[in-house]
Design an enzyme around this catalytic site. Structure first.
Site, PDB file in Angstrom:
ATOM      1  N   HIS A   1      49.031  39.073  21.424  1.00  0.00           N
ATOM      2  CA  HIS A   1      47.347  39.164  21.452  1.00  0.00           C
ATOM      3  C   HIS A   1      46.884  39.690  22.866  1.00  0.00           C
ATOM      4  O   HIS A   1      47.421  39.534  23.980  1.00  0.00           O
ATOM      5  CB  HIS A   1      47.028  37.568  21.435  1.00  0.00           C
ATOM      6  CG  HIS A   1      47.282  37.032  20.107  1.00  0.00           C
ATOM      7  ND1 HIS A   1      48.542  36.424  19.766  1.00  0.00           N
ATOM      8  CD2 HIS A   1      46.714  36.756  19.000  1.00  0.00           C
ATOM      9  CE1 HIS A   1      48.743  35.831  18.518  1.00  0.00           C
ATOM     10  NE2 HIS A   1      47.349  36.067  18.075  1.00  0.00           N
TER      11      HIS A   1
ATOM     12  N   ASP B   1      46.573  41.384  18.552  1.00  0.00           N
ATOM     13  CA  ASP B   1      45.643  40.989  17.818  1.00  0.00           C
ATOM     14  C   ASP B   1      44.440  40.503  18.480  1.00  0.00           C
ATOM     15  O   ASP B   1      44.633  40.035  19.767  1.00  0.00           O
ATOM     16  CB  ASP B   1      46.268  39.643  17.034  1.00  0.00           C
ATOM     17  CG  ASP B   1      47.042  40.221  15.822  1.00  0.00           C
ATOM     18  OD1 ASP B   1      47.382  41.434  15.700  1.00  0.00           O
ATOM     19  OD2 ASP B   1      47.285  39.300  14.910  1.00  0.00           O
TER      20      ASP B   1
END
Length: 263
Positions: A233, A86
Site C-alpha cells: 500500500h 493500493d
C-alpha cells in the site's frame, strides 16, 4: 301534597340533567378541559413524515461468496514478479514509493482510488510519466461494492476510470482490483465488460496492519514465488514501514526473479 312535592323534585332533576349533559367546558374559549374529560394526547400519526421515513432504502446486498470467483489474475504468467501498491495516490507516500522504484529501475502497478485521484491528479500524471501501470481500485474503496446491484458496480468503476482519464487523457487502465479482495462474480463480470481484468495477488504481507519492517520483509521474501503478485500500500494511512521495507524488497525480488507489471 306529598305527590306534588315528588313530582316537582323529579322535574327539577330532569331539567338539571338536560342543562349540564352536553359535555362543553364550563368556560368557552378558555382552552381548559372539563374536570370530567381530561385532555388526551393525539393518537394520530404525524402528518409530516421525517426525512428518514421518506428516504429510499439502499438495495439489500447479495450474500458474500464463500470462495474466490473464477476469472481472477493471481500470477503474472511469467517468471517476473509484480509489485502492486493500493489505496493511493497519497501526497505523502506515493512520491517516496515512486522515488524508490526509480532508484531500483523497476516498474510497478498502482491501484488508484477515485476520490484520491480527484484530489491528486498530478500524482497520477507522474505515475504514468515514469512508466508504471494503472489499476482501477473503485471510487471510494467500498469493501462491499461487489455485492451491490450491477448498475451500481458499473457506475462506480466507470466513474473511477473517468477520473483517471481526466488526470491523464487516454490513460490505459487494464486492471481492476476489488477493495479487501472481496470479489464476487458480478464485479468480475462488470470489470471485464469495461475492458479490465480482475487483478488479485499471491502474496499479502498485511502491511496495512503495520508489522515491523523485518516481519514485513520476511513475509514477502518467504512467500513469493516465480510469477507472484505482491500486495502493498502507498495510501490509506501511515505507510512508513512499507516505505522502509521497499529498498530491500526491490533489490531482492529483482535479483531473484525480475520485477515487471503483469501484462
Amino acid at each position: 301534597m306529598r305527590a306534588r312535592i315528588v313530582l316537582v323534585a323529579t322535574l327539577g332533576l330532569i331539567l338539571f340533567v338536560v342543562g349540564c349533559g352536553d359535555g362543553q367546558p364550563a368556560e368557552r374559549g378558555s382552552g381548559a378541559p372539563t374536570p370530567s374529560a381530561p385532555a388526551q394526547p393525539s393518537a394520530q400519526p404525524d402528518a409530516t413524515p421525517s426525512p428518514a421515513r421518506t428516504s429510499r432504502p439502499r438495495p439489500r446486498l447479495r450474500p458474500a461468496p464463500t470462495a474466490l470467483p473464477a476469472g481472477l489474475e493471481r500470477a503474472t504468467g511469467v517468471r517476473t514478479v509484480a509489485l502492486t501498491f493500493d489505496d493511493g495516490p497519497d501526497p505523502t507516500w506515493t512520491p517516496k514509493v515512486l522515488d524508490q522504484l526509480r532508484a531500483g529501475r523497476v516498474k510497478a502497478t498502482f491501484c488508484l482510488v477515485g476520490t484520491e485521484v480527484r484530489k491528486h491528479p498530478e500524482l497520477v500524471r507522474r505515475i504514468v510519466r515514469e512508466g508504471h501501470q494503472l489499476c482501477n481500485h473503485s471510487w471510494r474503496h467500498d469493501f462491499d461494492l461487489g455485492r451491490r446491484p450491477v448498475a451500481e458496480i458499473r457506475a462506480d468503476l466507470t466513474r473511477t476510470t473517468q477520473a483517471i482519464r481526466a488526470a491523464v487523457p487516454g490513460a490505459k487502465v487494464p486492471f481492476y482490483r476489488q477493495p479487501g479482495g472481496r470479489w464476487t462474480p458480478e464485479v468480475v463480470a462488470v470489470a471485464k465488460q469495461l475492458g479490465m481484468r480482475s487483478l488479485h495477488w499471491s502474496v499479502d504481507p498485511r502491511d496495512w496492519a503495520k508489522p515491523t519492517v523485518p516481519v514485513l520483509r520476511e513475509r514477502v521474501v518467504s512467500g513469493v514465488r516465480p510469477g507472484g503478485i505482491v500486495l502493498m500500500h502507498d495510501g490509506g494511512g501511515d505507510r512508513s514501514r512499507t516505505l522502509a521495507a521497499c529498498p530491500h524488497l526491490i533489490a531482492d525480488l529483482n535479483r531473484r526473479f525480475g520485477i515487471a507489471p503483469p501484462r
